[in-house]
Design a protein around this motif. Structure first.
Motif: not given
Length: 168
Positions: A50-52, A89-90, A95-98, A102-109
């Motif tokens: 849906l977007g940010a 943070i998420m 926005r990064s292709s890196h 799952a990585g975004v979610s881990v950083a969010g957690g």
């Protein structure tokens, strides 16, 4: 506009249901305050589909409604601190292709736990709470990974369903 509001309301309702289920089902990790973060699944899916802006609104409204309905002002303060830091943070990492979902979610957690811990340390005026960081990092990684893996499987069919409703 009506479509956007309707879809956001559905996501908020789903996040509230997951928050309620998580409160009903005791996941005892042996450490107080650690939860799976099932409602964050909805936020991660919203961020990627849906977007940010909509995802942010869903996250904040869900925290407010769940706190008012099932919690208290203290719970709202901790949840909001964790939720806002986690979302920031998420959003930045998505926005990064890196980073994978799952990585975004881990950083969010991990950042959600950090946000709550920072608020707790300020409230009780005790920096010794920071000794809890390693445990919260491990918990954030594990729960964030679980949520991220599930989200990565759910996002494609949600995108497809949203695209199908848009063309009707």
């Amino acid at each position: 506009m009506t479509r956007k509001i309707t879809i956001s309301a559905l996501f908020i309702a789903l996040a509230m249901i997951l928050s309620y289920l998580e409160a009903l089902i005791p996941f005892n990790f042996g450490i107080p305050g650690i939860k799976l973060g099932l409602a964050n699944l909805v936020v991660v899916i919203a961020l990627y589909t849906l977007g940010a802006r909509q995802a942010f609104a869903i996250s904040v409204i869900r925290i407010l409604l769940v706190s008012v309905t099932f919690g208290n002002m203290s719970a709202m303060m901790y949840s909001m601190a964790g939720g806002l830091l986690s979302f920031l943070i998420m959003y930045l990492l998505s926005r990064s292709s890196h980073f994978s979902t799952a990585g975004v979610s881990v950083a969010g957690g991990v950042s959600h736990n950090a946000g709550q811990l920072i608020v707790a340390a300020v409230i009780v005026e005790n920096l010794n709470l920071m000794l809890y960081i390693p445990v919260l990092i491990i918990a954030g990684v594990l729960t964030g990974l679980l949520i991220g893996v599930i989200a990565s499987k759910v996002i494609p069919p949600v995108r497809k369903a949203l695209n199908n409703t848009q063309h009707r």
